[in-house]
Scaffold this motif. Structure first.
Motif, PDB file in Angstrom:
ATOM      1  N   LYS A  15       0.830  -1.211   0.000  1.00  0.00           N
ATOM      2  CA  LYS A  15       0.000   0.000   0.000  1.00  0.00           C
ATOM      3  C   LYS A  15       0.862   1.256   0.000  1.00  0.00           C
ATOM      4  O   LYS A  15       0.580   2.231  -0.700  1.00  0.00           O
ATOM      5  N   LEU A  16       1.894   1.247   0.831  1.00  0.00           N
ATOM      6  CA  LEU A  16       2.745   2.429   0.974  1.00  0.00           C
ATOM      7  C   LEU A  16       3.570   2.648  -0.281  1.00  0.00           C
ATOM      8  O   LEU A  16       3.733   3.783  -0.741  1.00  0.00           O
ATOM      9  N   LEU A  19       1.184   4.145  -2.945  1.00  0.00           N
ATOM     10  CA  LEU A  19       0.878   5.555  -2.720  1.00  0.00           C
ATOM     11  C   LEU A  19       2.091   6.432  -2.989  1.00  0.00           C
ATOM     12  O   LEU A  19       1.993   7.458  -3.681  1.00  0.00           O
ATOM     13  N   SER A  67      -0.190   0.228   8.802  1.00  0.00           N
ATOM     14  CA  SER A  67      -0.191   0.634   7.396  1.00  0.00           C
ATOM     15  C   SER A  67      -1.193   1.737   7.067  1.00  0.00           C
ATOM     16  O   SER A  67      -0.862   2.684   6.344  1.00  0.00           O
ATOM     17  N   ASP A  68      -2.401   1.640   7.577  1.00  0.00           N
ATOM     18  CA  ASP A  68      -3.403   2.630   7.198  1.00  0.00           C
ATOM     19  C   ASP A  68      -3.175   3.969   7.888  1.00  0.00           C
ATOM     20  O   ASP A  68      -3.511   5.028   7.328  1.00  0.00           O
ATOM     21  N   LEU A  71      -0.635   5.493   5.676  1.00  0.00           N
ATOM     22  CA  LEU A  71      -1.285   5.993   4.460  1.00  0.00           C
ATOM     23  C   LEU A  71      -1.900   7.367   4.691  1.00  0.00           C
ATOM     24  O   LEU A  71      -1.727   8.285   3.883  1.00  0.00           O
ATOM     25  N   LEU A 157      -7.460   6.844  -1.124  1.00  0.00           N
ATOM     26  CA  LEU A 157      -6.844   5.921  -0.165  1.00  0.00           C
ATOM     27  C   LEU A 157      -7.629   4.634   0.017  1.00  0.00           C
ATOM     28  O   LEU A 157      -7.040   3.561   0.195  1.00  0.00           O
ATOM     29  N   ALA A 161      -5.886   0.996  -0.355  1.00  0.00           N
ATOM     30  CA  ALA A 161      -5.855   0.027   0.744  1.00  0.00           C
ATOM     31  C   ALA A 161      -6.507  -1.291   0.347  1.00  0.00           C
ATOM     32  O   ALA A 161      -5.989  -2.374   0.645  1.00  0.00           O
TER      33      ALA A 161
END
Length: 200
Positions: A15-16, A19, A67-68, A71, A157, A161
């Motif tokens: 995810k990172l 982004l 992780s979120d 984000l 986002l 995710a």
């Protein structure tokens, strides 16, 4: 420059990567073999006592886990994080869904099938995880009926995710052919500027 401690094949870490690549930001990536126990070593636990990746480290030494949460921090002030309070709340709703409903079955099934040996006792958990995962995918499929993105009228986002583990759900034994709205959405995500694939 920011530093990401992560495992490339992990959806939570991917995810990172996704982004940051789409933002065009420079970053340093330090590979950490969490599946091999590297996150339980004293030197990593000194950075994140919870012993998990991903982990964000800023130049001034501040660190952020989960992780979120990372984000949200990285997307602040960008088009990926809505300015409207209601859209932000909806984004958080999907981030919580991803971590509490989606990841525990879809990502876990992928881990068991991909990282544990065939005779491992946890292999017996896969059929139940797949049944739970089908229900989760059903929620996503219904939500995407008549819409392109999970929140509002633009990619953001929530899409990043949910893409992370959905796009590789087949590794966990899930057949996505039964979810045409999800398949179309996956293609839209892949077509976004700056999209980068997961690195195994």
């Amino acid at each position: 420059m920011i530093t990401i401690y992560g495992m490339r094949a992990s959806g939570n870490c991917y995810k990172l990567q996704l982004l940051l690549d789409q933002l065009g930001r420079h970053y340093r990536w330090i590979d950490v073999d969490s599946a091999g126990g590297a996150t339980r070593k004293p030197e990593f636990l000194a950075k994140n006592p919870n012993g998990k990746v991903p982990l964000l480290e800023l130049e001034d030494g501040r660190r952020l886990a989960e992780s979120d949460a990372i984000l949200c921090y990285l997307a602040d002030g960008t088009p990926f994080w809505p300015g409207d309070a209601w859209l932000r709340a909806q984004t958080l709703q999907w981030l919580f869904f991803e971590q509490y409903s989606h990841e525990p079955c879809i990502a876990v099934a992928r881990f068991i099938r991909g990282w544990l040996p065939a005779g491992h006792p946890r292999q017996a958990d896969v059929p139940a995880l797949i049944e739970r995962g089908k229900a989760v995918l059903g929620v996503m499929e219904k939500h995407l009926d008549g819409r392109e993105w999970f929140v509002g009228e633009r990619y953001g986002l929530a899409d990043i995710a949910l893409f992370a583990y959905t796009h590789c759900a087949g590794d966990g034994g899930f057949d996505l052919s039964a979810y045409p709205n999800i398949l179309a959405w996956l293609d839209r995500v892949r077509a976004q500027p700056g999209h980068s694939p997961m690195q195994a």
